[in-house]
Design an enzyme around this catalytic site. Structure first.
Site, PDB file in Angstrom:
ATOM      1  N   ASP A   1       0.626  -2.231  -3.615  1.00 14.61           N
ATOM      2  CA  ASP A   1       0.516  -1.380  -3.479  1.00 14.61           C
ATOM      3  C   ASP A   1       1.844  -1.305  -2.888  1.00 14.61           C
ATOM      4  O   ASP A   1       1.750  -0.638  -1.519  1.00 14.61           O
ATOM      5  CB  ASP A   1      -0.263  -0.604  -2.473  1.00 14.61           C
TER       6      ASP A   1
ATOM      7  N   GLU B   1      -4.462  -5.479  -9.591  1.00 10.09           N
ATOM      8  CA  GLU B   1      -5.384  -4.918  -8.149  1.00 10.09           C
ATOM      9  C   GLU B   1      -5.093  -3.086  -8.069  1.00 10.09           C
ATOM     10  O   GLU B   1      -4.243  -3.158  -7.569  1.00 10.09           O
ATOM     11  CB  GLU B   1      -5.243  -5.375  -7.077  1.00 10.09           C
TER      12      GLU B   1
ATOM     13  N   GLU C   1       1.360   3.567   0.927  1.00 12.79           N
ATOM     14  CA  GLU C   1       0.789   2.568   0.097  1.00 12.79           C
ATOM     15  C   GLU C   1      -0.043   3.655  -1.077  1.00 12.79           C
ATOM     16  O   GLU C   1      -0.163   2.496  -2.125  1.00 12.79           O
ATOM     17  CB  GLU C   1      -0.025   0.935   0.749  1.00 12.79           C
TER      18      GLU C   1
ATOM     19  N   HIS D   1      -1.452  -4.100  12.065  1.00 13.38           N
ATOM     20  CA  HIS D   1       0.259  -3.533  11.819  1.00 13.38           C
ATOM     21  C   HIS D   1       0.309  -2.782  10.776  1.00 13.38           C
ATOM     22  O   HIS D   1       2.192  -2.678  10.572  1.00 13.38           O
ATOM     23  CB  HIS D   1       0.768  -5.422  10.286  1.00 13.38           C
TER      24      HIS D   1
ATOM     25  N   ARG E   1       1.597   0.240   9.030  1.00 12.08           N
ATOM     26  CA  ARG E   1       2.953   1.562   9.466  1.00 12.08           C
ATOM     27  C   ARG E   1       1.598   3.102  10.320  1.00 12.08           C
ATOM     28  O   ARG E   1       2.477   3.581  11.274  1.00 12.08           O
ATOM     29  CB  ARG E   1       3.767   2.222   8.409  1.00 12.08           C
TER      30      ARG E   1
ATOM     31  N   HIS F   1       1.845  -9.936  13.840  1.00 10.86           N
ATOM     32  CA  HIS F   1       2.876  -9.541  12.385  1.00 10.86           C
ATOM     33  C   HIS F   1       4.569  -9.800  13.201  1.00 10.86           C
ATOM     34  O   HIS F   1       4.627  -9.312  14.433  1.00 10.86           O
ATOM     35  CB  HIS F   1       2.127  -8.129  11.972  1.00 10.86           C
TER      36      HIS F   1
END
Ligand code: UD1
Ligand code: UDP
Length: 372
Positions: free
Chosen positions: A98, A120, A134, A210, A212, A243
C-alpha cells in the site's frame, strides 16, 4: 515456451521485507527471468533489507528526498519507472501492499499495458484517511491489478465485494511470515550495545510509531503517554527504534530523549528487530507489518490506531486497537501489564497469516498462469 519476465518493484522497508522471499523464489525458477527494480523511496531502511536478504537490484531509481511530499515522490517514480518499463517490457510487474511505490508502479505498468500482480491484496479499513495515504494506495492498486494475492479469506471477500473476478484472486497467506521465520533465531546476539545491556527480566515494551495520520497532536499525545507509563512503572523499560522521518525524529527527541528507562535507538535492521520482538513482553505500535508478525512470536500488540485493515488478527484476540488518546493509551497499557489473564489470552491467540509458504504459492501461481 519462452521465459516469463517478472519485474518486482519495491521502495520501502516493509515492501522489501515482504517481497524478499518472493524474489528469492522467482530467482530459483528456471522458467522465470526475475528483474528487481527498487524505487529507493526509502534509502537506509531499504538498503539494510536488500543487504540482509542478499537482493541485488537491477535498477535503482534513487528517488528519496528529505521530507518528500507525496506528489513529488509520485511524479519522480512515475517518470523514472516508465523509462525502465519501456526498455524491459516485462510480462508481469509485481508490487506489494500500500505504499506510494506500490500504487505508482501499478499505474506505470498499466500505462504500458503490462499486467500487474498485487501481493498483499484486499486489506481494507474502508476509511479513506486511515491509514493515510495507504488505504487509497491499496484500493487504487486493486483496481489496476490483474492478479490479486490475498493473505486471508477475509481479504479475498473484500475484493469479491468490489467485483474483482474470483478467478483473479488467490489466497496465499502473508509473505511476512516467510521472512520472519527465516530471520528469527533463539541464539541471536545483539551487536547494538543498548540492546545487549537491556534487562529482559523487567517488563520490556517495544514501541514504534511513524504513521502520517498521527503527525502533530496525536503523535505528541502518544509519546507523552508512553513517557507517563514509564514514570508510573519502575519495572518497565521501553525500546523505541525511531523512524528516520524528521517529523517523528524531532518529536521523539523533544519528548522522550533523556527519560529514564526509555531507550531511543535508530531504526533497527530487520534481524535485530525481529529478534528483539521475540524477547520483549509487550509491543505498542502503529505499524502494519508488526501486527502480522508479533502473533507468530506470541507477543501481545496494542495498536495505536482507531481502525485496522488487519481485522482477522483483532478477531483472534492477539492485538487490540487502543487509538491515540493520551488517557486511553496509559489505561490500556497498564491493564495489559497487570492483568495476567488478558496478557496470556493475547499472547496465545493464533496467527491468521499463514504458515510461511506464501511466497512459494505466489510463484507457483504465476508459473501456472503464464505457462497455460
Ligand atoms: C512509507 C509508507 C508507509 C510505510 C512506511 C514504512 C507511503 C506513502 N508510506 O512511509 O506506508 O508504513 O514507509 O516505514 O508510501 N527517510 C529517511 N531514510 C529512509 C526512509 C525515510 O531519511 O530510509 C525519511 C525521509 O526524510 C523521507 C521520510 O522519512 O522523506 C518519509 O519517507 P516516506 O517514504 O515518504 O514515508 P514513510 O513515512 O516512511
Ligand atoms: N521493522 C524493522 N526495524 C524497525 C521497525 C520495523 O525491521 O526498526 C520491520 C518490522 O519487523 C516489519 C516492518 O519493518 O516487518 C514494518 O515496517 P514499518 O512499521 O516501517 O511499516 P508498515 O508495516 O507500518 O507499513
Amino acid at each position: 515456451m519462452e521465459e516469463i519476465k517478472v519485474m518486482t518493484v519495491c521502495g520501502t522497508r516493509p515492501e522489501a521485507i515482504k517481497l524478499a522471499p518472493v524474489v528469492k523464489r522467482l530467482e530459483q525458477e528456471g522458467k522465470i527471468r526475475s528483474i528487481l527494480t527498487v524505487t529507493g523511496q526509502h534509502r537506509q531502511l531499504l538498503d539494510q533489507v536488500l543487504e540482509l536478504f542478499t537482493l541485488n537490484p537491477d535498477y535503482d531509481l534513487a528517488v528519496m528526498k528529505e521530507e518528500q511530499s507525496l506528489s513529488g515522490l509520485t511524479a519522480r517514480i512515475l517518470t523514472k519507472l516508465d523509462q525502465i518499463l519501456n526498455e524491459e517490457d516485462p510480462d508481469l510487474v509485481l508490487v506489494h501492499g500500500d505504499t506510494t511505490t506500490t500504487f505508482v508502479a501499478s499505474l506505470a505498468a498499466f500505462y504500458r499495458q503490462i499486467k500487474v500482480g498485487h501481493v498483499e491484496a484486499g486489506l481494507r479499513t474502508y476509511d479513506k484517511y486511515a491509514p493515510y495515504p495507504e488505504e487509497m494506495n491499496r484500493c487504487l492498486t486493486g483496481v489496476l491489478a490483474d492478479l490479486h494475492f490475498a493473505p486471508t479469506a477475509k481479504n479475498r471477500a473484500n475484493l469479491v465485494a468490489e467485483n474483482i473476478a474470483e478467478e483473479q484472486i488467490f489466497v496465499t497467506g502473508n509473505t511476512v511470515i516467510d521472512a520472519l521465520l527465516e530471520t528469527v533465531d533463539a541464539e541471536y546476539k545483539f551487536s547494538d550495545q543498548q540492546l545487549r545491556e537491556l534487562d529482559f527480566s523487567k517488563q520490556v515494551i517495544l514501541f514504534t510509531c511513524h504513521r502520517r495520520e498521527s503527525f502533530g497532536r496525536p503523535m505528541e499525545d502518544i509519546f507523552k503517554a508512553i513517557r507517563k507509563v514509564v514514570e508510573q512503572n519502575y519495572q518497565v523499560e521501553v525500546v523505541f527504534p525511531v523512524h528516520p522521518n524528521p517529523q517523528v525524529k524531532e518529536l521523539a527527541t523533544d519528548i522522550l530523549q533523556g527519560v529514564d528507562r526509555i531507550h531511543l535507538v535508530g531504526p533497527l535492521d530487520y534481524q535485530p528487530f525481529v529478534n528483539l520482538m521475540a524477547r520483549v513482553d509487550l509491543i505498542v505500535t502503529d505499524s502494519g507489518g508488526i501486527q502480522e508478525e508479533a502473533p507468530s512470536l506470541n507477543k501481545p500488540v496494542l495498536v495505536l490506531r482507531g481502525v485496522t485493515e488487519r481485522k482477522e488478527v483483532v478477531e483472534t484476540g492477539a492485538i487490540k486497537l487502543i487509538g491515540t488518546s493520551y488517557e486511553q493509551i496509559i489505561t490500556r497499557i497498564n491493564q495489559v501489564l497487570v492483568d495476567q489473564q488478558q496478557y496470556e489470552q493475547m499472547a496465545q491467540a493464533e496467527n491468521p497469516y499463514g504458515d510461511g509458504q506464501a511466497s512459494q504459492r505466489i510463484v507457483r501461481k504465476i508459473l501456472d498462469l503464464f505457462t497455460n
